[in-house]
Design an enzyme around this catalytic site. Structure first.
Site, short mmCIF file in Angstrom:
data_model
loop_
_atom_site.label_atom_id
_atom_site.label_comp_id
_atom_site.label_asym_id
_atom_site.label_seq_id
_atom_site.Cartn_x
_atom_site.Cartn_y
_atom_site.Cartn_z
N CYS A 155 -0.88 0.65 -1.58
CA CYS A 155 -1.19 0.79 -3.13
C CYS A 155 -1.79 2.38 -3.24
O CYS A 155 -1.09 2.87 -4.09
CB CYS A 155 -2.23 -0.13 -3.49
SG CYS A 155 -1.55 -1.80 -3.21
N THR A 188 6.96 -2.08 -5.86
CA THR A 188 7.35 -0.67 -6.52
C THR A 188 6.83 0.40 -5.33
O THR A 188 5.99 1.14 -5.70
CB THR A 188 6.62 -0.38 -7.76
OG1 THR A 188 5.31 -0.50 -7.66
CG2 THR A 188 7.27 -1.18 -8.81
N GLU A 231 -5.92 -6.89 -0.86
CA GLU A 231 -5.48 -7.63 0.36
C GLU A 231 -6.67 -7.87 0.98
O GLU A 231 -7.84 -7.14 0.91
CB GLU A 231 -4.55 -6.56 0.99
CG GLU A 231 -3.41 -6.52 0.44
CD GLU A 231 -2.34 -5.57 1.30
OE1 GLU A 231 -2.49 -5.54 2.50
OE2 GLU A 231 -1.51 -4.89 0.57
C1 UGA Z 1 -6.32 -1.64 -3.84
C2 UGA Z 1 -7.20 -1.89 -5.20
O1 UGA Z 1 -8.60 -2.03 -4.53
C3 UGA Z 1 -6.92 -3.45 -5.78
O2 UGA Z 1 -7.65 -3.56 -7.02
C4 UGA Z 1 -5.45 -3.23 -6.35
O3 UGA Z 1 -4.96 -4.26 -6.84
C5 UGA Z 1 -4.58 -3.00 -5.20
O4 UGA Z 1 -4.83 -1.85 -4.48
C6 UGA Z 1 -3.00 -2.92 -5.69
O5 UGA Z 1 -3.00 -1.94 -6.17
O6 UGA Z 1 -2.35 -3.66 -5.09
P1 UGA Z 1 -6.05 -2.63 -1.54
O7 UGA Z 1 -4.81 -1.71 -1.24
O8 UGA Z 1 -5.47 -4.20 -0.91
O9 UGA Z 1 -6.35 -2.75 -3.26
O10 UGA Z 1 -7.32 -2.28 -0.60
P2 UGA Z 1 -8.72 -1.55 -1.20
O11 UGA Z 1 -9.86 -2.60 -0.96
O12 UGA Z 1 -8.66 -0.98 -2.45
O13 UGA Z 1 -8.91 -0.53 -0.02
C7 UGA Z 1 -7.84 0.62 0.26
C8 UGA Z 1 -8.15 1.47 1.20
O14 UGA Z 1 -9.27 2.26 1.05
C9 UGA Z 1 -8.50 1.05 2.70
O15 UGA Z 1 -7.68 1.74 3.54
C10 UGA Z 1 -10.03 0.91 2.81
O16 UGA Z 1 -10.22 1.04 4.21
C11 UGA Z 1 -10.26 2.23 1.99
N1 UGA Z 1 -11.68 2.31 1.59
C12 UGA Z 1 -12.24 1.26 0.79
C13 UGA Z 1 -12.53 3.30 2.06
O17 UGA Z 1 -12.07 4.34 2.81
N2 UGA Z 1 -13.77 3.43 1.64
C14 UGA Z 1 -14.43 2.43 0.61
O18 UGA Z 1 -15.31 2.57 0.41
C15 UGA Z 1 -13.34 1.37 0.18
#
Ligand code: UGA
Length: 407
Positions: free
Chosen positions: A234, A55, A122
């Site tokens: 996401c 989506t 991911e």
């Molecule tokens: C996110 C959610 O964490 C999942 O639970 C959810 O299922 C998913 O979206 C979704 O809606 O499908 P994702 O996008 O795969 O997962 O990755 P994340 O680990 O959440 O990281 C997202 C972004 O935040 C990345 O760019 C990462 O570098 C950044 N991030 C993460 C930070 O800048 N600081 C942090 O402390 C953690």
């Protein structure tokens, strides 16, 4: 829909990089219990149907584009049988499940639609799927006794038997759990990035601050890593779609804080460009800049809304000579940003660099040896966009080290 992807999957090849996924595909395919097809009639005679399509954000708008979900449900309707369960996994604006449940029940009155949001990350998709934190089932009457609940329990028998909690609720609550969770995570990241801005102004260190506040169980250390901000397919689009939906429901005030969450996040990218200019003695013109990492996060080749690539593009626009590398995401990056220059590995990308930017914290970049690296560069200057390097070690090796929100 995509014949090529289906052929690849049938040969146990994943169309994207995800650790452990191809092994799992092979393992399950060997049992003969998994097959792939573009032919919707394959749904005939099956009793549980998962809808897992994307989506994305609508072009030029904040709202979610439901074209794929609607198309998947319409394609499935002719093949529904009495008592079937349709399981929605996609992240949708609240209210979508009730509308789709109407379509399903209109076609087959004894079929049910369950909204069962997906929480995997991911880069951790396999372990998050096999050992999830929780299951949420949204059913029409919100009741444990709803007939779809026991059917879905059978599907998830293994993780449920090892103690994964599951919560049964109504359709709108299940949809909201997903968007609320992602909004909370985005808020946590933007909170710490706002603290990074303050730390920069006050000469404090955001990594120590995060460690210290994270020791409070009520706060927790996870998702408090300050840096270049969040990207991917996401969090950014989900908070925007959530605000758009709140507006439609007349509840936009409830989510105005998410506008700030988004703004803080986008500001980080500009801050990195500013710091890089500082690092290069006030001018980017003609400076050779290496960008380590193109994916939006490590262990993924996904470059959707990648902060690293957006920063690389801004630096190039401002006259820098940018060279980007990544262990897995170069092909995807090239498709999205063909104007950037890509190098196959760290060594080739850092040659004669005036500054190195670590923007995606792959393990191989965390483990870089500052002494070895300095043999290849023109000036030993590094900006650690994810605050993962040992500043003292790099400085001792003669590098000018800059982190984000750190002195
Ligand atoms: C996110 C959610 O964490 C999942 O639970 C959810 O299922 C998913 O979206 C979704 O809606 O499908 P994702 O996008 O795969 O997962 O990755 P994340 O680990 O959440 O990281 C997202 C972004 O935040 C990345 O760019 C990462 O570098 C950044 N991030 C993460 C930070 O800048 N600081 C942090 O402390 C953690």
């Amino acid at each position: 829909m995509d014949e090529h992807k289906i052929k690849e999957l049938a040969a146990s090849r994943a169309p994207f990089y995800e650790p452990g996924l191809e092994d799992l595909l092979r393992e399950v395919q060997d049992t003969g219990r998994l097959s792939f097809t573009t032919d919707m009639s394959a749904a005939q005679g099956n009793s549980v149907h998962f809808v897992c399509v994307g989506t994305p954000q609508k072009k030029g708008e904040n709202a979610a584009d439901l074209t794929y979900v609607d198309a998947a449900i319409s394609a499935l309707l002719p093949f529904l049988s009495p008592g079937d369960v349709v399981v929605g996994k996609s992240t949708v604006p609240v209210g979508t499940a009730a509308r789709l449940a109407g379509l399903v029940e209109n076609k087959e009155p004894t079929a049910h639609l369950v909204w069962n949001p997906e929480f995997l990350r991911e880069g951790h998709a396999v372990s998050d799927t096999l050992e999830p934190d929780r299951f949420v089932y949204g059913v029409s009457d919100g009741s444990e006794d709803h007939p779809a609940v026991s059917i879905l329990d059978e599907v998830y028998a293994a993780p449920l038997s090892s103690g994964t909690p599951r919560l049964v609720t109504d359709h709108p609550t299940a949809e909201l759990v997903k968007t609320a969770a992602n909004s909370f995570l985005a808020t946590k990241i933007s909170f710490i990035n706002a603290m990074a801005e303050l730390c920069e102004a006050a000469g404090a260190d955001v990594t120590s601050l995060a460690d210290a506040i994270g020791m409070d169980d009520r706060i927790g250390r996870k998702f408090l890593n300050a840096g270049i901000g969040f990207g991917g397919g996401c969090l950014p689009k989900d908070i925007r779609a959530f605000m758009a939906r709140a507006g439609e429901l007349g509840a936009d005030q409830a989510l105005t804080f998410l506008r700030e969450v988004d703004a803080i996040n986008m500001r980080r990218r500009g801050r990195v460009v500013e710091l890089t200019r500082d690092l290069c003695d006030g001018s980017l013109l003609g400076k050779r800049i290496t960008v380590l990492g193109a994916a939006f996060k490590p262990e993924s080749d996904d470059v959707r809304d990648s902060p690293a690539l957006s920063i690389a593009a801004q630096l190039q626009l401002q006259g820098a000579v940018v060279s980007v590398t990544d262990p897995k995401a170069i092909e995807n990056a090239r498709r999205r940003f063909p104007e950037l220059h890509y190098e196959p590995n760290t060594e080739s990308s850092v040659q004669r660099a005036d500054a190195i930017l670590l923007l995606t914290e792959w393990n191989e970049y965390r483990g870089l040896d500052p002494y070895e690296l300095s043999r290849h560069v023109t000036s030993p200057r590094i900006l650690d966009g994810r605050n993962v390097l040992d500043a003292a070690k790099w400085r001792a090796a003669g590098w000018i080290y800059r982190g984000l929100g750190r002195p």
